[in-house]
Design a protein around this motif. Structure first.
Motif, PDB file in Angstrom:
ATOM      1  N   ALA A   8      63.163  23.275 129.926  1.00  0.00           N
ATOM      2  CA  ALA A   8      63.061  24.725 129.779  1.00  0.00           C
ATOM      3  C   ALA A   8      63.347  25.445 131.094  1.00  0.00           C
ATOM      4  N   CYS A   9      62.836  24.919 132.191  1.00  0.00           N
ATOM      5  CA  CYS A   9      63.071  25.552 133.491  1.00  0.00           C
ATOM      6  C   CYS A   9      64.537  25.453 133.889  1.00  0.00           C
ATOM      7  N   ARG A  60      66.532  27.997 131.732  1.00  0.00           N
ATOM      8  CA  ARG A  60      66.389  29.387 132.152  1.00  0.00           C
ATOM      9  C   ARG A  60      67.256  29.666 133.374  1.00  0.00           C
ATOM     10  N   CYS A 115      59.008  27.180 124.586  1.00  0.00           N
ATOM     11  CA  CYS A 115      58.298  26.983 125.845  1.00  0.00           C
ATOM     12  C   CYS A 115      58.033  28.305 126.552  1.00  0.00           C
ATOM     13  N   GLU A 116      59.044  29.171 126.595  1.00  0.00           N
ATOM     14  CA  GLU A 116      58.905  30.430 127.321  1.00  0.00           C
ATOM     15  C   GLU A 116      57.876  31.359 126.682  1.00  0.00           C
ATOM     16  N   PHE A 121      54.334  29.804 131.127  1.00  0.00           N
ATOM     17  CA  PHE A 121      55.738  30.131 131.366  1.00  0.00           C
ATOM     18  C   PHE A 121      55.916  31.630 131.595  1.00  0.00           C
ATOM     19  N   GLN A 122      55.156  32.439 130.858  1.00  0.00           N
ATOM     20  CA  GLN A 122      55.263  33.883 131.014  1.00  0.00           C
ATOM     21  C   GLN A 122      54.672  34.344 132.337  1.00  0.00           C
ATOM     22  N   VAL A 148      57.117  33.049 136.495  1.00  0.00           N
ATOM     23  CA  VAL A 148      58.524  33.392 136.267  1.00  0.00           C
ATOM     24  C   VAL A 148      58.956  34.398 137.329  1.00  0.00           C
TER      25      VAL A 148
END
Length: 208
Positions: free
Chosen positions: A162-163, A166, A190-191, A196-197, A200
């Motif tokens: 996920a990272c 992004r 995931c985000e 994750f929120q 960021v």
């Protein structure tokens, strides 16, 4: 303990998200490897991030080594990676692909912003590596019906992918496009999670 590095780095971000998922408190020092290189060098002579400085002053470097320490700290029941066996190897393979993807996406953006004239051969090679990994990850994620890559529980592979996605999407949107529906769905799942929120930062590449 404190974590060094900015959250627009996919490597710093995956480390910080793991700390949050594990419920481990930490202080964040958003030092830049360019603007704050000497401060970073005091903990990592490579001037790279992330670095996690423990309460006794020991500095751990590289996201994989840091996460290995965190897994040991929380114990095998809570660790987001199996201790041994085929499951661990499969998990590590996805992590290797994700971190390799992130590394090439970083290299490509440096080529774009730090060189006055981009080296065409290097750009083409990086783009081929990025799209090659995306294709493999898309095929494998599409074959998994579970919420996460290896079941119902989030793991390091999920976070790493996920990272990386992004970062790649922000840095090179023409490469991470509508061809990758399964990966986009994975990233969205995931985000949507609170860590994750919280962890960021919009991409802010160095200027040439």
């Amino acid at each position: 303990m404190f974590l060094i590095g900015q959250y627009d780095s996919p490597f710093v971000r995956r480390t910080a998200i793991a700390l949050r998922l594990y419920g481990l408190p930490f202080e964040h020092k958003p030092w830049s490897t360019f603007g704050d290189a000497e401060q970073v060098a005091a903990y990592n002579p490579l001037r790279r991030v992330p670095a996690l400085v423990l309460d006794d002053g020991e500095a751990l470097i590289e996201s994989g080594a840091i996460l290995d320490y965190l897994d040991e700290l929380v114990g095998p029941e809570r660790a987001m990676l199996a201790r041994s066996g085929a499951e661990r190897r499969r998990h590590l393979r996805i992590i290797a692909l994700a971190t390799g993807l992130a590394d090439k996406a970083v290299s490509l953006i440096y080529e774009r912003v730090l060189r006055k004239e981009q080296l065409k051969l290097w750009v083409e090679r990086c783009e081929a590596q990025i799209t090659g990994v995306l294709a493999v990850l898309e095929q494998e994620r599409a074959a998994v019906a579970a919420p996460y890559w290896f079941g119902e529980r989030i793991g390091h592979a999920d976070v790493a992918v996920a990272c990386a996605l992004r970062f790649t999407g922000e840095a090179h949107p023409h490469l991470f496009d509508s061809r990758y529906a399964a990966l986009k769905a994975h990233a969205a799942r995931c985000e949507a999670l609170p860590p994750f929120q919280e962890i960021v930062q919009p991409l802010a590449p160095p200027s040439g």
